[in-house]
Write a protein that holds these residues in place. Sequence first.
Motif, short mmCIF file in Angstrom:
data_model
loop_
_atom_site.label_atom_id
_atom_site.label_comp_id
_atom_site.label_asym_id
_atom_site.label_seq_id
_atom_site.Cartn_x
_atom_site.Cartn_y
_atom_site.Cartn_z
N TYR B 40 0.77 -1.01 -0.09
CA TYR B 40 -0.01 -0.12 -0.10
C TYR B 40 0.92 1.23 0.00
CZ TYR B 40 -3.65 -3.44 0.88
OH TYR B 40 -4.29 -4.70 0.81
N GLY B 41 0.68 2.16 -0.85
CA GLY B 41 1.43 3.32 -1.00
C GLY B 41 0.76 4.52 -0.26
N CYS B 192 -15.81 13.24 -7.81
CA CYS B 192 -16.08 12.08 -8.33
C CYS B 192 -16.46 11.14 -7.15
CB CYS B 192 -15.16 11.36 -9.11
SG CYS B 192 -14.51 12.18 -10.60
N MET B 193 -17.25 10.42 -7.08
CA MET B 193 -17.62 9.47 -5.91
C MET B 193 -16.64 8.53 -5.53
SD MET B 193 -20.26 11.21 -4.85
CE MET B 193 -20.26 10.13 -3.50
N GLY B 194 -15.99 8.05 -6.71
CA GLY B 194 -14.87 7.10 -6.28
C GLY B 194 -13.55 8.22 -6.59
N THR B 195 -12.79 7.99 -5.36
CA THR B 195 -11.58 8.93 -5.21
C THR B 195 -10.35 8.16 -6.30
OG1 THR B 195 -10.84 7.45 -3.48
CG2 THR B 195 -11.97 9.35 -2.82
N SER B 196 -9.55 9.12 -6.53
CA SER B 196 -8.38 8.70 -7.45
C SER B 196 -7.55 7.54 -6.95
CB SER B 196 -7.42 9.97 -7.53
OG SER B 196 -7.99 10.92 -7.88
N ASN B 197 -7.21 6.79 -7.96
CA ASN B 197 -6.65 5.35 -7.40
C ASN B 197 -5.79 4.73 -8.39
OD1 ASN B 197 -8.37 3.19 -8.93
ND2 ASN B 197 -9.67 4.85 -8.43
N ILE B 198 -4.71 3.96 -8.19
CA ILE B 198 -4.10 3.36 -9.17
C ILE B 198 -3.42 2.00 -8.43
CG2 ILE B 198 -2.08 4.88 -8.68
CD1 ILE B 198 -1.45 4.29 -11.76
N THR B 199 -3.19 1.08 -9.35
CA THR B 199 -2.55 -0.04 -8.79
C THR B 199 -1.63 -0.20 -9.75
OG1 THR B 199 -4.51 -0.93 -7.58
CG2 THR B 199 -2.62 -2.51 -7.92
N ALA B 200 0.06 -0.45 -9.41
CA ALA B 200 0.99 -0.52 -10.42
C ALA B 200 1.44 -1.99 -10.15
CB ALA B 200 1.94 0.18 -10.17
N HIS B 201 1.89 -2.46 -11.11
CA HIS B 201 2.54 -4.18 -10.92
C HIS B 201 3.69 -4.02 -12.05
CE1 HIS B 201 2.13 -8.68 -10.59
NE2 HIS B 201 3.16 -8.10 -10.13
N PRO B 258 2.73 8.14 -11.64
CA PRO B 258 3.98 7.48 -11.73
C PRO B 258 4.77 7.07 -10.42
CG PRO B 258 4.08 9.88 -12.51
CD PRO B 258 2.67 9.13 -12.24
N ILE B 259 4.35 7.99 -9.34
CA ILE B 259 4.92 7.60 -8.06
C ILE B 259 4.59 5.98 -7.79
CG2 ILE B 259 4.52 8.09 -5.55
CD1 ILE B 259 4.67 10.89 -6.11
N CYS B 260 3.33 5.72 -8.15
CA CYS B 260 2.86 4.41 -7.50
C CYS B 260 3.65 3.48 -8.54
CB CYS B 260 1.47 4.07 -7.87
SG CYS B 260 0.71 2.77 -7.26
N ALA B 261 3.96 3.90 -9.79
CA ALA B 261 4.68 2.97 -10.56
C ALA B 261 6.23 2.75 -10.20
CB ALA B 261 4.90 3.42 -12.01
N LEU B 262 6.81 3.68 -9.64
CA LEU B 262 8.09 3.83 -9.14
C LEU B 262 8.30 2.94 -7.90
CD1 LEU B 262 8.78 7.63 -9.75
CD2 LEU B 262 10.11 5.75 -10.69
N LEU B 263 7.33 3.16 -7.02
CA LEU B 263 7.30 2.15 -5.93
C LEU B 263 7.14 0.61 -6.25
CD1 LEU B 263 4.84 4.38 -3.54
CD2 LEU B 263 7.45 4.22 -3.35
N SER B 264 6.45 0.34 -7.14
CA SER B 264 6.37 -0.92 -7.72
C SER B 264 7.69 -1.38 -8.21
CB SER B 264 5.23 -1.04 -8.52
OG SER B 264 5.12 -2.31 -9.04
N ILE B 265 8.39 -0.57 -9.10
CA ILE B 265 9.44 -0.79 -9.99
C ILE B 265 10.79 -1.02 -8.57
CG2 ILE B 265 11.51 0.17 -11.40
CD1 ILE B 265 8.99 1.56 -12.67
N LYS B 266 10.65 -0.24 -7.72
CA LYS B 266 11.68 -0.20 -6.71
C LYS B 266 11.40 -1.46 -5.81
CE LYS B 266 13.56 4.02 -6.85
NZ LYS B 266 14.88 4.13 -7.30
N THR B 267 10.26 -1.92 -5.53
CA THR B 267 9.94 -3.14 -4.61
C THR B 267 9.71 -4.49 -5.68
OG1 THR B 267 7.63 -2.68 -4.67
CG2 THR B 267 8.94 -1.74 -2.92
N LYS B 269 7.22 -5.43 -6.44
CA LYS B 269 5.82 -5.95 -5.93
C LYS B 269 4.48 -4.87 -6.51
CE LYS B 269 7.77 -7.73 -1.68
NZ LYS B 269 7.93 -7.92 -0.25
N PRO B 270 3.39 -5.54 -6.55
CA PRO B 270 2.28 -4.60 -6.64
C PRO B 270 2.07 -3.56 -5.52
CG PRO B 270 1.63 -6.87 -7.09
CD PRO B 270 3.08 -6.89 -6.14
N VAL B 271 1.72 -2.29 -6.10
CA VAL B 271 1.59 -1.45 -5.24
C VAL B 271 0.25 -0.78 -5.73
CG1 VAL B 271 2.54 0.81 -4.03
CG2 VAL B 271 4.02 -1.16 -4.61
N GLN B 272 -0.51 -0.18 -4.59
CA GLN B 272 -1.76 0.39 -4.67
C GLN B 272 -1.73 1.72 -3.90
OE1 GLN B 272 -5.62 -1.23 -2.91
NE2 GLN B 272 -5.93 -1.66 -5.07
N ILE B 273 -2.23 2.75 -4.62
CA ILE B 273 -2.44 4.10 -3.75
C ILE B 273 -3.89 4.46 -4.20
CG2 ILE B 273 -2.13 6.41 -3.93
CD1 ILE B 273 0.84 5.87 -4.57
#
Lengths: 173, 763
Positions: B40-41, B192-201, B258-267, B269-273
């Motif tokens: 989790y990011g 938007c009723m759904g807040t901003s989100n991304i999952t990077a793998h 891209p922050i979420c993507a970078l966290l996934s690249i560094k670890t 592992k999949p990361v979700q924000i």
Amino acid sequence: MQKTEVSKKIKISFELNNRKINMDVKPSSLLLDILRDELGMKGTKPGCNEGECGACTVLINGNAINSCLYLAVNANGKEITTIEGLVKNDGTLDHVQKAIIDNGAVQCGFCTSGMIMSIKSIENYYLSQNNNVKNKKKPNKEEIKKWLEGNLCRCTGYIKIIDAAEKVLINEE
Amino acid sequence: MLKKRKLNIIGTPVPKHDGKIRVSGQAVYGHDINLTGMLYGAILRTEHPSAIIEKIDISEALKLEGVECIITADDIDVNNISYKRDHPILKKGEVNCIRDEIAAVAATSKEVAQNAIKLIRVEYKIRKGIYDPIEALEESSPQINKFISGKYKNKNTAEVFKYSHGNIEEEKKKSIVNVSRRFTLPRVTHACMGTSNITAHFDKLSGKLVLYSSTQVPFLYQRDMAHALKMNPSDIRIIQPVIGGGFGSKLDMYPFEPICALLSIKTGKPVQIIYSRQEEFIASPTRQPMIIDIACGADKDGNFTYRDIKIIKDNGAYTSWGATTPFVIMQAFSSLYQVKACKFEATAVYTNNVFAGSFRGYGNPQATFALERIIDLLADKLKISKAEIRLKNANYKNEITGQGLHYETCGHIECLEKVISESNFYNKKNTENGRFRKGIGLASMLHVGGGAKIYRSDGCGTTLKIDPYGYCTIITGSNEIGQGSETVLAMIASEELGIELSKIKVINTDTDIKPWDVGVHASRTSFVAGNSLLGAINILKDKLNNKAKQLLNTENSDFIYQNGMIAIENANEALALDKVVREMHFSEPSELAIASYFYEPLSQFQNKEFKGNVSGTYAFASQAIEVKVDTYTGNIEITNVHTAQDVGKVLNPLLLDGQIHGGILQGIGYAISEEMIYEEGKLLNPNFHNYKLLTASDVPNIHFYPIETNDKQGPYGAKGVGEAPLIPTAAAIANAVCDALDIEVLELPLTPERVLKAINFKK
């Protein structure tokens, strides 16, 4: 005085969509998080986590509550219904769900679970009021709007949602 | 025997194709994704809108159990993002607005990630920020964004748009009335009723990145992401989960992605924000706040002579696609109603406010507000009716405007006439003098209705196949963001191929599979994706027709497709569609029942003077709105909204209503209740309690009159509809409030406080 152990889990049991659940929860756990993260009921949506938007509405003993403000420990001994619980085993939708589709009341759908649960709670309220009563009471349109004030929607402008609720609560016998 | 029919499904109220999953909790939004081993990011943002970052200390946060990775600007090798590439993904050395990202954490749980964020220590040297764009333009103001090339003389100018047509000085001489005003438009947000989100793998073995993203423009996003991360675009796969509301907010790529993507690249592992609601208010885009100076004139007959407009747009600290809203704004000023001369200049100015993005209407609600207010003031001065002055100057079929927009169809006059008559406009004179005053206001709008050629292509690709069992799969470049594009596409395929809706599938969520499309914006999806699908259907039908001719031993290829059958009209023999497909697949020479088509609208790039026919067709709408104002409390009740819109052709009345109602409610919110309140760059109302969205109780009576002009460019004659309904709403409401109270309205929203102030000012 002894310090309260906040991380200590407490055993609770409740009915979720007609199934008995026994589990241990932290006293601070919110029902929304338990439903979504531990019980896989992802149809209940996190919209604001402060009780303003209604996306996380579920039924507790038939009444609508914001699950983001409800401590899971308080669910002990109660009946909880989520959006998943409205679909019958054979895949038939509840009449509220059907009315939402037929009236064009769903766009992005993020508020929809909560909206449907709120409409169900209005239905339940009138069912209980009308138990063994000859002249059955029905809500009027203004009352329906008032009931739905706690559910925000950014897509539909509410009109089709109110139409769907009217169809189920006023027009259907 | 099959007989030719008029349209069978098109024009009927077909419920949403993907409705069942959305009402049963089965739709998978970004918030619902849970990948094995996922982290989790969380993002640390600045505490101060303008400051020097002196020190970032992550050591305590790193010690926390469950923290797998922390990144700051020093840890990443990336390019700047945004429309002008003036936006660093993580900020180094300084921060320039309250949403600025300083560090990011990936951890094994949401709680640990949040706790780690709190343990990061940042030392700031606080600077005086610049929050007023006019102040930012002063010579003495320091440069806010250091990444721009210095194209403009003023160091805080981000972008300037200039346009003109006609001889403005000549037209000024012909004018017998002139009106000028300054209007100030607020900052509002999509909510938007759904807040901003991304999952990077990121997969270390293949070097490929999968992003589960709710972007509205997956192919542009793929390119932008690749540029940011210095990757090959084709190594990035964008999968779109169900989107919890768009409205333009997902047109840009923002740092958290891209922050979420970078966290996934560094670890590895999949990361979700996932944003909290407060974060959504603080760190998602807004509509452009604008200061609009407008001067207009009319001649003795009430003809509009000239418009002279200068706009200052608060760009915020960085530049998003929103900076290009003048493309649309200038259309309203140059081409809504006939006007002989127009001079327009819009300047986007850097400030230490949050940056504005794109929002349904794309600058047009602001422009239309200013223009339609001025038209009422001109009518007052000329002492002619507010309806007459609009009808006299309305746009007409086959008009080519000063900017070069060509209205091959145009329902503007019909729209005006419809709302004027249905609202009984001429007889709604405000005669009451008590506590409650009633008023009525008119406004129209012009918007692109057939895409907008602002990228190199405004096209959309479709691949269409029919399987050996007669089921059809539409693989479309376009996206569903709740507006109903899947339903409209399924209806078109059903109409043309005679396949029932339950046998039609729409695949539209994966850039590895679907053909290119520029994205969901400019009210273009039904128009562009619809035409693209029709192109693919024609190719596929040629193939099916050839096989059917062979099987029926006929030279006639005038086949009818109905109820899963193919036949020549009135012929005795009919073929089952699935059988024809099987014969294609399995008999020599074998062939797949598959076709691809790329549709590019017949629109033009505008030249350097912004002239040219930028859209395949144009949409028009008029609204007459009735209000009742409480002069004691300043409260405005919207009683009736009459809206007529040139939609070209109604494809699906049920979904069309939804677009109209939803748009109008957003327009009412813009007019009377929504406002992001900032103090020195900090947002004071980042929650639904204090940012007032309308509720079910606020819904007025909406009377909608679709006007069908059957544009030959559109699918079955249809035009884009999505943005139009909210564009004239605030203008019509402001005009109605002025009618009710005989006051001036120079800014929005018309909160009770502002209404009371205006009443007192008049006294």
